[in-house]
Design an enzyme around this catalytic site. Structure first.
Site, mmCIF file in Angstrom:
data_model
loop_
_atom_site.group_PDB
_atom_site.id
_atom_site.type_symbol
_atom_site.label_atom_id
_atom_site.label_comp_id
_atom_site.label_asym_id
_atom_site.label_seq_id
_atom_site.Cartn_x
_atom_site.Cartn_y
_atom_site.Cartn_z
ATOM 1 N N ASP A 28 0.831 -1.213 0.000
ATOM 2 C CA ASP A 28 0.000 0.000 0.000
ATOM 3 C C ASP A 28 0.862 1.258 0.000
ATOM 4 O OD1 ASP A 28 0.897 0.209 2.622
ATOM 5 O OD2 ASP A 28 -1.103 0.300 3.517
ATOM 6 N N ASP A 29 2.151 1.104 -0.321
ATOM 7 C CA ASP A 29 3.080 2.232 -0.285
ATOM 8 C C ASP A 29 3.657 2.597 -1.653
ATOM 9 O OD1 ASP A 29 3.066 2.613 2.576
ATOM 10 O OD2 ASP A 29 4.220 0.761 2.737
ATOM 11 N N SER A 59 -1.578 4.389 2.588
ATOM 12 C CA SER A 59 -1.770 3.861 3.940
ATOM 13 C C SER A 59 -3.157 4.223 4.470
ATOM 14 C CB SER A 59 -0.702 4.426 4.878
ATOM 15 O OG SER A 59 0.569 3.949 4.521
ATOM 16 N N ASN A 148 5.184 -3.477 4.587
ATOM 17 C CA ASN A 148 4.702 -2.129 4.869
ATOM 18 C C ASN A 148 5.756 -1.323 5.629
ATOM 19 O OD1 ASN A 148 2.316 -0.318 4.806
ATOM 20 N ND2 ASN A 148 2.562 -0.371 7.026
ATOM 21 N N SER A 180 4.767 -6.593 7.445
ATOM 22 C CA SER A 180 4.906 -5.204 7.892
ATOM 23 C C SER A 180 6.177 -5.036 8.707
ATOM 24 C CB SER A 180 3.696 -4.781 8.732
ATOM 25 O OG SER A 180 2.505 -4.850 7.971
#
Length: 316
Positions: A28-29, A59, A148, A180
């Site tokens: 998501d980055d 994010s 993440n 993450s």
């Protein structure tokens, strides 16, 4: 002679990618040091990897299914990010490029790296519905989401795009793992944070452990996805621990009701002994590995409670 031949065959088998997987890698980055490090580590192990990530950092978008533009990259919902970088994060593609497509950044144009100008799940969906069939003529063996830039633990997981990607893929019956790391893995210049490389090697170690037990079967059982959180400043020999989604609220998020309005972070309470296995506690010292259910269906006990509680209504 036979012994030499047998040894040569054994050596060739050992060197071949016997456990090579077709992997869709999302996050998501967007283009990050973590993404590059994990891609490089997976390729070094012989896996075939397709990258499909959001154009810009996303994010907190959770499982949202939104495109920010449907023709070309424009400064719209993510206006500040797109305008500040002239397009996708870290130069993956420029304003005016197609809303979906391959990276145009030098060094990333070999056909493995792709972006979507939308939310994380849209990028994962693009990888599954468009890129994987074109490359493999079938679904991938595994979807990896992340790593993440920041841990996804406790109550914040419901808002995480990293988690949203893994849940979406697992909902389609594809083994999926959310990864993450700490915010100390951010690198917006050289894309070569040394912590990213360590997290990537630890991720490969986890994958090897799963493959060793799975053999030729699926890596994960149906209805199970994993949420894996790495400590800050990880080491190559970092310890591992079972963990669970518990009740410890690490981030203690609150609505900030003063200008600028938005998210506020409160001080968490001390963890209780009953919360010792919560991922939000475990990740502080070890790699926390948590089994997630896929979707929102409750266990049989909860289903039976509902049947009994609403028995009169449900029988009408």
């Amino acid at each position: 002679m036979k012994l030499r031949l047998a040894a040569a065959i054994a050596l060739s088998v050992g060197m071949s990618p016997a456990f090579a997987l077709n992997i869709v890698l999302s996050n998501d980055d967007g283009l990050t040091s973590n993404l590059k490090a994990l891609y490089d580590a997976l390729k070094a192990e012989g896996h075939d990897v397709i990258v499909s990530v959001p154009c810009s950092g996303q994010s907190g978008r959770g499982a949202a299914i939104v495109m920010y533009s449907t023709a070309t990259i424009i400064a719209d919902n993510d206006k500040t990010q797109i305008e500040a970088e002239g397009g996708c994060h870290n130069g993956a593609a420029a304003i005016g490029a197609p809303a979906v497509g391959p990276f145009t950044k030098a060094g990333y144009t070999g056909g493995d790296f792709h972006y979507v100008h939308g939310t994380p799940v849209m990028a994962t969906m693009y990888g599954l519905d468009v890129l994987a069939p074109a490359r493999w003529n079938k679904a991938p063996d595994l979807v990896l989401s992340g790593p993440n830039e920041g841990q996804n633990v406790g109550r914040v997981v419901v808002s995480s795009g990293t988690i949203g990607n893994a849940q979406f893929a697992a909902g389609r019956g594809i083994p999926a793992i959310a990864l993450s790391a700490g915010t100390d893995t951010v690198d917006n210049t050289g894309l070569a944070n040394p912590n990213s490389a360590i997290v990537a090697q630890l991720s490969v170690k986890l994958l090897k452990a799963l493959q060793a037990k799975a053999g030729s079967t699926a890596l994960l059982p149906a209805g199970v996805a994993l949420n894996v959180n790495f400590p800050n400043t990880p080491t190559a020999n970092q310890g591992w621990a079972f963990s669970r989604h518990g009740s410890y609220d690490l981030y203690n998020l609150k609505f900030k009701n003063t200008v600028p309005y938005g998210i506020g972070v409160g001080l968490p309470a001390a963890a209780t002994p009953d919360q010792a296995e919560d991922e939000a506690v475990v990740y502080k010292t070890k790699v926390a590995v948590t089994a997630m259910q896929v979707g929102f269906d409750h266990r049989p006990a909860g289903q039976q409670w509902l049947r009994l509680r609403l028995r009169d209504l449900l029988n009408q």
